[in-house]
Structures are given as structure tokens and as C-alpha cells.
Design a protein around this motif. Structure first.
Motif, PDB file in Angstrom:
ATOM      1  N   ALA A  37       0.831  -1.204   0.000  1.00 19.51           N
ATOM      2  CA  ALA A  37       0.000   0.000   0.000  1.00 19.51           C
ATOM      3  C   ALA A  37       0.864   1.251   0.000  1.00 19.51           C
ATOM      4  O   ALA A  37       1.941   1.281   0.599  1.00 19.51           O
ATOM      5  CB  ALA A  37      -0.917   0.019   1.215  1.00 19.51           C
ATOM      6  N   LEU A  38       0.360   2.284  -0.671  1.00 24.28           N
ATOM      7  CA  LEU A  38       0.982   3.601  -0.684  1.00 24.28           C
ATOM      8  C   LEU A  38      -0.015   4.614  -0.141  1.00 24.28           C
ATOM      9  O   LEU A  38      -1.124   4.744  -0.658  1.00 24.28           O
ATOM     10  CB  LEU A  38       1.376   3.980  -2.119  1.00 24.28           C
ATOM     11  N   ASP A  39       0.387   5.314   0.908  1.00 24.24           N
ATOM     12  CA  ASP A  39      -0.402   6.431   1.438  1.00 24.24           C
ATOM     13  C   ASP A  39       0.292   7.690   0.934  1.00 24.24           C
ATOM     14  O   ASP A  39       1.343   8.085   1.447  1.00 24.24           O
ATOM     15  CB  ASP A  39      -0.423   6.367   2.962  1.00 24.24           C
ATOM     16  N   LEU A  40      -0.278   8.292  -0.102  1.00 22.85           N
ATOM     17  CA  LEU A  40       0.347   9.423  -0.783  1.00 22.85           C
ATOM     18  C   LEU A  40      -0.177  10.728  -0.178  1.00 22.85           C
ATOM     19  O   LEU A  40      -1.385  10.911  -0.066  1.00 22.85           O
ATOM     20  CB  LEU A  40       0.031   9.343  -2.271  1.00 22.85           C
ATOM     21  N   ALA A  41       0.728  11.628   0.188  1.00 18.90           N
ATOM     22  CA  ALA A  41       0.395  12.817   0.979  1.00 18.90           C
ATOM     23  C   ALA A  41      -0.123  12.360   2.338  1.00 18.90           C
ATOM     24  O   ALA A  41      -1.201  12.725   2.789  1.00 18.90           O
ATOM     25  CB  ALA A  41      -0.613  13.711   0.269  1.00 18.90           C
ATOM     26  N   VAL A  58       3.492  -1.039   3.926  1.00 14.59           N
ATOM     27  CA  VAL A  58       3.046   0.326   3.634  1.00 14.59           C
ATOM     28  C   VAL A  58       4.204   1.296   3.416  1.00 14.59           C
ATOM     29  O   VAL A  58       5.172   1.322   4.184  1.00 14.59           O
ATOM     30  CB  VAL A  58       2.167   0.876   4.783  1.00 14.59           C
ATOM     31  N   THR A  59       4.050   2.124   2.389  1.00 11.73           N
ATOM     32  CA  THR A  59       4.897   3.285   2.170  1.00 11.73           C
ATOM     33  C   THR A  59       4.061   4.527   2.436  1.00 11.73           C
ATOM     34  O   THR A  59       2.974   4.669   1.869  1.00 11.73           O
ATOM     35  CB  THR A  59       5.429   3.325   0.719  1.00 11.73           C
ATOM     36  N   ALA A  60       4.555   5.406   3.299  1.00 12.01           N
ATOM     37  CA  ALA A  60       3.896   6.682   3.574  1.00 12.01           C
ATOM     38  C   ALA A  60       4.754   7.785   2.982  1.00 12.01           C
ATOM     39  O   ALA A  60       5.916   7.941   3.361  1.00 12.01           O
ATOM     40  CB  ALA A  60       3.739   6.886   5.081  1.00 12.01           C
ATOM     41  N   ALA A  61       4.206   8.527   2.041  1.00 14.11           N
ATOM     42  CA  ALA A  61       4.952   9.588   1.364  1.00 14.11           C
ATOM     43  C   ALA A  61       4.310  10.937   1.631  1.00 14.11           C
ATOM     44  O   ALA A  61       3.086  11.079   1.547  1.00 14.11           O
ATOM     45  CB  ALA A  61       5.002   9.325  -0.138  1.00 14.11           C
ATOM     46  N   ASP A  62       5.132  11.921   1.947  1.00 18.51           N
ATOM     47  CA  ASP A  62       4.647  13.288   2.137  1.00 18.51           C
ATOM     48  C   ASP A  62       5.809  14.234   1.886  1.00 18.51           C
ATOM     49  O   ASP A  62       6.972  13.856   2.060  1.00 18.51           O
ATOM     50  CB  ASP A  62       4.109  13.489   3.559  1.00 18.51           C
ATOM     51  N   PHE A  63       5.506  15.471   1.478  1.00 13.57           N
ATOM     52  CA  PHE A  63       6.611  16.402   1.227  1.00 13.57           C
ATOM     53  C   PHE A  63       7.044  17.157   2.478  1.00 13.57           C
ATOM     54  O   PHE A  63       7.977  17.950   2.434  1.00 13.57           O
ATOM     55  CB  PHE A  63       6.336  17.331   0.056  1.00 13.57           C
ATOM     56  N   SER A  64       6.389  16.894   3.609  1.00 10.82           N
ATOM     57  CA  SER A  64       6.796  17.485   4.878  1.00 10.82           C
ATOM     58  C   SER A  64       7.604  16.470   5.686  1.00 10.82           C
ATOM     59  O   SER A  64       7.047  15.477   6.183  1.00 10.82           O
ATOM     60  CB  SER A  64       5.584  17.941   5.692  1.00 10.82           C
ATOM     61  N   CYS A  84      10.086  11.060   1.966  1.00 12.88           N
ATOM     62  CA  CYS A  84       9.811  12.472   1.731  1.00 12.88           C
ATOM     63  C   CYS A  84       9.714  12.699   0.229  1.00 12.88           C
ATOM     64  O   CYS A  84      10.714  12.577  -0.492  1.00 12.88           O
ATOM     65  CB  CYS A  84      10.903  13.335   2.346  1.00 12.88           C
ATOM     66  N   ALA A  85       8.510  12.980  -0.252  1.00 10.11           N
ATOM     67  CA  ALA A  85       8.277  13.127  -1.686  1.00 10.11           C
ATOM     68  C   ALA A  85       7.002  13.912  -1.928  1.00 10.11           C
ATOM     69  O   ALA A  85       6.097  13.922  -1.093  1.00 10.11           O
ATOM     70  CB  ALA A  85       8.170  11.747  -2.353  1.00 10.11           C
ATOM     71  N   ASP A  86       6.945  14.547  -3.078  1.00 10.18           N
ATOM     72  CA  ASP A  86       5.786  15.333  -3.495  1.00 10.18           C
ATOM     73  C   ASP A  86       4.800  14.425  -4.231  1.00 10.18           C
ATOM     74  O   ASP A  86       5.185  13.724  -5.179  1.00 10.18           O
ATOM     75  CB  ASP A  86       6.258  16.462  -4.413  1.00 10.18           C
ATOM     76  N   ALA A  87       3.546  14.448  -3.805  1.00 12.34           N
ATOM     77  CA  ALA A  87       2.523  13.592  -4.425  1.00 12.34           C
ATOM     78  C   ALA A  87       2.340  13.888  -5.912  1.00 12.34           C
ATOM     79  O   ALA A  87       1.985  12.998  -6.688  1.00 12.34           O
ATOM     80  CB  ALA A  87       1.198  13.755  -3.694  1.00 12.34           C
ATOM     81  N   THR A  88       2.590  15.125  -6.307  1.00 15.09           N
ATOM     82  CA  THR A  88       2.346  15.495  -7.710  1.00 15.09           C
ATOM     83  C   THR A  88       3.438  14.989  -8.645  1.00 15.09           C
ATOM     84  O   THR A  88       3.258  14.995  -9.864  1.00 15.09           O
ATOM     85  CB  THR A  88       2.223  17.023  -7.879  1.00 15.09           C
ATOM     86  N   THR A  89       4.562  14.558  -8.086  1.00 18.93           N
ATOM     87  CA  THR A  89       5.656  14.073  -8.931  1.00 18.93           C
ATOM     88  C   THR A  89       6.061  12.644  -8.585  1.00 18.93           C
ATOM     89  O   THR A  89       7.137  12.190  -8.966  1.00 18.93           O
ATOM     90  CB  THR A  89       6.891  14.997  -8.797  1.00 18.93           C
ATOM     91  N   TRP A  90       5.219  11.943  -7.846  1.00 23.35           N
ATOM     92  CA  TRP A  90       5.511  10.547  -7.483  1.00 23.35           C
ATOM     93  C   TRP A  90       5.666   9.721  -8.765  1.00 23.35           C
ATOM     94  O   TRP A  90       4.830   9.807  -9.663  1.00 23.35           O
ATOM     95  CB  TRP A  90       4.392   9.983  -6.616  1.00 23.35           C
ATOM     96  N   ALA A  91       6.717   8.913  -8.838  1.00 24.04           N
ATOM     97  CA  ALA A  91       7.018   8.242 -10.108  1.00 24.04           C
ATOM     98  C   ALA A  91       7.250   6.741  -9.970  1.00 24.04           C
ATOM     99  O   ALA A  91       7.805   6.117 -10.875  1.00 24.04           O
ATOM    100  CB  ALA A  91       8.243   8.892 -10.749  1.00 24.04           C
ATOM    101  N   GLU A  92       6.820   6.146  -8.868  1.00 19.45           N
ATOM    102  CA  GLU A  92       6.943   4.698  -8.703  1.00 19.45           C
ATOM    103  C   GLU A  92       5.689   4.062  -9.308  1.00 19.45           C
ATOM    104  O   GLU A  92       4.597   4.213  -8.772  1.00 19.45           O
ATOM    105  CB  GLU A  92       7.088   4.352  -7.219  1.00 19.45           C
ATOM    106  N   VAL A 115      -3.435  12.729  -8.698  1.00 18.46           N
ATOM    107  CA  VAL A 115      -4.381  11.640  -8.955  1.00 18.46           C
ATOM    108  C   VAL A 115      -3.801  10.667  -9.987  1.00 18.46           C
ATOM    109  O   VAL A 115      -3.853   9.446  -9.815  1.00 18.46           O
ATOM    110  CB  VAL A 115      -5.743  12.204  -9.425  1.00 18.46           C
ATOM    111  N   ARG A 116      -3.221  11.196 -11.020  1.00 18.19           N
ATOM    112  CA  ARG A 116      -2.657  10.343 -12.071  1.00 18.19           C
ATOM    113  C   ARG A 116      -1.414   9.590 -11.576  1.00 18.19           C
ATOM    114  O   ARG A 116      -1.206   8.427 -11.920  1.00 18.19           O
ATOM    115  CB  ARG A 116      -2.351  11.165 -13.318  1.00 18.19           C
ATOM    116  N   ALA A 117      -0.610  10.245 -10.757  1.00 19.34           N
ATOM    117  CA  ALA A 117       0.554   9.567 -10.182  1.00 19.34           C
ATOM    118  C   ALA A 117       0.122   8.435  -9.259  1.00 19.34           C
ATOM    119  O   ALA A 117       0.713   7.347  -9.266  1.00 19.34           O
ATOM    120  CB  ALA A 117       1.423  10.572  -9.423  1.00 19.34           C
ATOM    121  N   ALA A 118      -0.918   8.688  -8.471  1.00 19.91           N
ATOM    122  CA  ALA A 118      -1.431   7.664  -7.568  1.00 19.91           C
ATOM    123  C   ALA A 118      -1.967   6.469  -8.352  1.00 19.91           C
ATOM    124  O   ALA A 118      -1.682   5.310  -8.019  1.00 19.91           O
ATOM    125  CB  ALA A 118      -2.533   8.256  -6.679  1.00 19.91           C
ATOM    126  N   PHE A 119      -2.737   6.747  -9.382  1.00 24.81           N
ATOM    127  CA  PHE A 119      -3.306   5.667 -10.174  1.00 24.81           C
ATOM    128  C   PHE A 119      -2.214   4.864 -10.878  1.00 24.81           C
ATOM    129  O   PHE A 119      -2.257   3.632 -10.930  1.00 24.81           O
ATOM    130  CB  PHE A 119      -4.299   6.232 -11.200  1.00 24.81           C
TER     131      PHE A 119
END
Length: 200
Positions: A37-41, A58-64, A84-92, A115-119
Motif C-alpha cells: 500500500a501507498l499512502d500518498l500525501a 506500507v509506504t507513507a509519502a509526504d513532502f513534509s 519524503c516526496a511530493d505527491a504530484t511528482t511521485w514516479a513509482e 491523482v494520475r501519479a497515484a493511479f
């Protein structure tokens, strides 16, 4: 708000959000068999920690980074990968069985990117789950952002993914009770946008 603003906000309070998972995450995802699972932001990681406690990897990603550090403390011995990553540029891509986007309130262009990065991070058969403050909450609900530019509807989210292949499990607005009716705080209703999809 940028990452520095959020760092300051997270640093100023013990917990900005509750330690418990979002009620819709807990209600809608409890029956899913654990996987990746990925919890983005993810913020302070309340949903990530809950998933990990249920057996998810689980991977938890946030830019803070401040939020992630607090989440790591709250998690204790619960195993979560903090990134530490930005949800809008997530690339995995094509890596997760579940991606959660909870209350990431962004203007349209940034929202679409997240949304598109998450999908894209999902494997075929994976679950996309988004909950956010609905556009109608501004006039019909309570709380949440007061800037209509960062609110959204289920239709907006589906349009963000219009060129993708998925099955819709649920897409619409959901009422959320705010306050418990005790003391001076009356029970009020907030309106959230909820989108659950399965990637084909």
C-alpha cells in the motif's frame, strides 16, 4: 502552502490530525486482503499506520519531513516505510495493490498530477481510494478549506483519469458527521468526495 509551510504547521502542534485513521479509509478498506500500500500525501501517517497494523506493507509519502518524523514516532514498532516526496511528482509505477489519497486539497492542475501519479502506482487489480473535501461542502457543509479552487467532486477525479482503464466501485459525495452533540459543539455535517476504483 509549500513544504516549508506544512513543516511549520506540523511543528506547531502535537498532532495536526487525529491518530485514528480516517473513518472512510477504515470503513471501506478494512475488508481488503493485505498487500503493498501507498499512502500518498500521508501527513503524520494515521492511515498508513492503520494499514500497517492490519498487515499491509506500507509506504507513507509526504513532502513534509516534519510530518513524517512525527508519524515515525507515533508508529513506534509498527513497520512503515517513510518517504519524503511530493505527491504530484511521485514516479513509482505499477508497484502497489492499494493507493490512498486522503484530503490532498490542491488546485486542478496539481490535483490531476497527484491523482494520475497515484493511479499509475497501482498494479492491475489494485485499488485507488481518494477522499477529499467535496465542492459542495463550501455551501452545504461545514469546515474544510474555504477556497473553491482546491475543492473537488467525484466527477472531477474521474475526469482526471478519463483515459485510464478502471472499474468504479464508488464515486460520489458522502456525509461526515462533525462534532458529537455534547457540550457547546453541535452535530454538523461535512460533505466529502469519495472515489474508489479498481485498475484494470
Amino acid at each position: 502552502m509549500d513544504a516549508r509551510d506544512w513543516d511549520e504547521r506540523y511543528a506547531a502542534a502535537e498532532l495536526v490530525w487525529s491518530a485514528a485513521p480516517n473513518e472512510f479509509v477504515a470503513t471501506h478498506l478494512a475488508e481488503l486482503p493485505p498487500g503493498r500500500a501507498l499512502d500518498l500525501a500521508a501527513g503524520e501517517g494515521r492511515n498508513a499506520i492503520w494499514l500497517a497494523q492490519r498487515g499491509w506493507d506500507v509506504t507513507a509519502a509526504d513532502f513534509s519531513q516534519v510530518a513524517l518524523d512525527k508519524g515515525r514516532q507515533v508508529a513506534g514498532d509498527t513497520a512503515v516505510r517513510w518517504v519524503c516526496a511530493d505527491a504530484t511528482t511521485w514516479a513509482e509505477t505499477s508497484a502497489y495493490d492499494l493507493v490512498v489519497l486522503a484530503y490532498l486539497q490542491l488546485p486542478e492542475t496539481q490535483r490531476r498530477a497527484a491523482v494520475r501519479a497515484a493511479f499509475a502506482a497501482l498494479v492491475p487489480g489494485g485499488t485507488f481510494f481518494l477522499v477529499a473535501h467535496d465542492t459542495t461542502n463550501l455551501t452545504e457543509g461545514t469546515g474544510g478549506p474555504q477556497d473553491p479552487a482546491v475543492l473537488m467532486s467525484a466527477e472531477d477525479v474521474l475526469a482526471d483519469l478519463a483515459d485510464q482503464a478502471f472499474d468504479v466501485v464508488r464515486a460520489g459525495r458522502e456525509p461526515r458527521t462533525v462534532g458529537d452533540g455534547h457540550g457547546e459543539e453541535p452535530v454538523r455535517t461535512a460533505w466529502d468526495c469519495l472515489v474508489r476504483l479498481v485498475r484494470r
